[in-house]
Design an enzyme around this catalytic site. Structure first.
Site, PDB file in Angstrom:
ATOM      1  N   GLU A 245       0.876  -1.172   0.000  1.00 46.34           N
ATOM      2  CA  GLU A 245       0.000   0.000   0.000  1.00 46.34           C
ATOM      3  C   GLU A 245       0.910   1.218   0.000  1.00 46.34           C
ATOM      4  OE1 GLU A 245      -2.694   2.423   3.130  1.00 46.34           O
ATOM      5  OE2 GLU A 245      -2.954   0.245   3.172  1.00 46.34           O
ATOM      6  N   CYS A 282      -3.928   7.159   5.476  1.00 44.30           N
ATOM      7  CA  CYS A 282      -3.781   6.805   4.065  1.00 44.30           C
ATOM      8  C   CYS A 282      -5.060   7.085   3.294  1.00 44.30           C
ATOM      9  CB  CYS A 282      -3.385   5.347   3.924  1.00 44.30           C
ATOM     10  SG  CYS A 282      -4.469   4.203   4.808  1.00 44.30           S
TER      11      CYS A 282
END
Length: 497
Positions: A245, A282
């Site tokens: 990620e 995020c």
């Protein structure tokens, strides 16, 4: 050459707190991986694995006060946020224990023989087995839920894979504490402690992804760091899956009808989402398409007012703070960009949240590409559009994302076509909500097109376990030689198709 010390640092002052460990050498990484690799057979019993995960959750909860105190001292995220993160982390461990017991993740499929088929079909029995040692790279912004006891670790252990975790340098003491609790839980469940091994150091992380006994890797972090590790993983003599990620802008589109209906509510909601945790999520909404005109002005005014009231915040470390200050200054200096609230340094160790605004047409013309890149920290970019065509043009410039959000009004004619345009851009699409906060649920998908992630998998939710498994089919195999899960009569009672 002397081993480099690993220090725990207070982000509120920038001063070292204590030496926690030393960086692992290549030889120490090799020993760590080999020790983990030797525990694979011990992890094969699903009942033991489930008990281990639940014991780990219990020990983390039982040491919650110490865990939260350690994490706050190294991250400045605050006891309230960290207490919630710990609860999420232990719930996730227990959820994966349930997954292990259910057995559905084995994906057992039985095809009986059919000699009359064309071509004739033999007896086929398929299931999934663990890959082997998984390298886990801990995240900076979630010292618990995406770090040592977090989702990559929990899902890998649930799959039957031992883990070697590379601690994040922002919270080494928290990492050591959590690793010790996981290892103690393993011992209490009758497993070798080395089903979980922790290492420190940048070079250790590089050595880890290259080690021939490492079978897969999970990473949460920057595009630059993640891409370097991804490249190393896929260029090995034996390439391995790398589930990374890396970065996400998380675009938001506000329709004209939504702005007319509830401009102030949307502005206040956006302010809360983009400043949450000092903008270090995020899933922070970092780019917003909002209409021009009076209703769009009301939205921007509400956003400006709410962000202006946000107190300066401490970021996770000095490097991130400096990168944020430099990044917002560079963006604010672009022609045509104005700052309803100027982001930047809030003090010697803090940052101030802000809002950058620009004409969407400038973006659609191909300029200001920097505004379409993630800036980690409490800032968002508002692009004002005049036409539906401008929205489409700007969306066509965006990279892959973890999330995309659409704010609409009731019976909004723009809703369906915009939802269709946003869907290819992200792994999770929200309507009339905010992307910060990722529910741990079976239907969750926390991933997205590159650079959001390097694979099509999710790192949150029950299906995160699938990253650490591979299918094997047995053909015409005598029943007594098959794994119990595949034998006639289904003696273990696993779900089968």
């Amino acid at each position: 050459m002397a081993a480099e010390p690993v220090w725990s640092v207070d982000p509120r002052t920038g001063k070292p707190r204590e030496q926690v460990a030393v960086e692992a050498t290549a030889e120490e990484v090799d020993r760590a991986v080999r020790a983990a690799h030797a525990t694979r057979e011990a992890l094969a019993d699903r009942t033991v694995r489930a008990a281990f995960l639940r014991t780990a959750a219990d020990l983390l909860d039982g040491s919650g006060e110490h865990v939260v105190e350690a994490a706050d001292a190294e991250t400045a995220l605050g006891p309230v946020r960290l207490t919630g993160e710990l609860a999420r982390t232990t719930a996730q461990l227990r959820a994966f224990a349930d997954v292990v017991e259910d057995g559905w993740f084995l994906d057992v499929r039985i095809d009986p023989p059919d000699p009359e088929a064309t071509p004739p079909r033999p007896d086929m029995r398929r299931w999934k087995i663990p890959l082997g040692v998984v390298a886990v790279y801990a995240a900076s912004n979630f010292p618990l839920a995406f770090s040592v006891p977090g989702g990559d670790t929990a899902s890998a252990l649930a799959a039957g894979c031992p883990v070697v975790i590379k601690a994040h340098p922002d919270h080494p003491a928290t990492s050591e504490l959590c690793a010790s609790l996981l290892r103690r839980a393993a011992a209490k469940a009758g497993l070798p402690e080395d089903v979980v091994v922790l290492v420190h150091g940048f070079e250790a992380g590089v050595e880890l992804v290259r080690h021939p006994l490492v079978a897969a890797a999970g990473f949460t972090g920057s595009i630059r760091g993640g891409r370097a590790l991804f490249d190393a993983a896929v260029t090995r003599p034996v390439p391995i899956p790398f589930h990374g990620e890396l970065g996400s802008l998380n675009p938001v589109v506000i329709t004209e009808a939504a702005a007319a209906e509830r401009a102030e509510e949307i502005g206040a909601g956006l302010a809360g989402s983009m400043t949450l945790g000092a903008g270090q999520f995020c899933t922070k909404p970092g780019f917003v398409l909002a209409p021009r005109g009076e209703d769009g002005d009301r939205f921007l005014d509400a956003l400006t007012a709410a962000v202006s009231e946000t107190e300066p915040a401490v970021m996770l470390d000095r490097r991130m703070r400096d990168a944020f200050v430099a990044g917002v200054a560079e963006r604010a200096s672009l022609a045509g960009v104005h700052t309803p609230v100027t982001p930047g340094a809030g003090g010697a160790h803090t940052v101030s949240a802000g809002v950058l605004a620009v004409d969407a047409a400038a973006l659609a013309d191909g300029g200001h590409h920097l505004l379409l890149e993630e800036c980690f920290g409490p800032v968002t970019v508002v692009a004002r559009y005049s036409t539906r065509e401008e929205v489409t043009a700007v969306l066509g410039l965006l990279p892959g994302n973890l999330t995309a959000t659409l704010h609409i009004a009731e019976d909004d004619a723009a809703a369906a076509p915009l939802l269709a345009e946003l869907t290819p851009l992200a792994g999770r699409v929200l309507v009339n909500g905010w992307p910060t906060g990722v529910a741990v649920a079976p239907a969750q998908h926390h991933g997205g097109p590159y650079p959001a992630t390097t694979s099509t998998s999710t790192s949150v939710g029950a299906t995160a376990i699938e990253r650490w498994l591979r299918p094997v089919a047995y053909q015409s195999t005598p029943d007594h030689l098959l794994p119990p899960e595949l034998r006639d009569g289904n003696p273990l009672g696993v779900p089968r198709r």
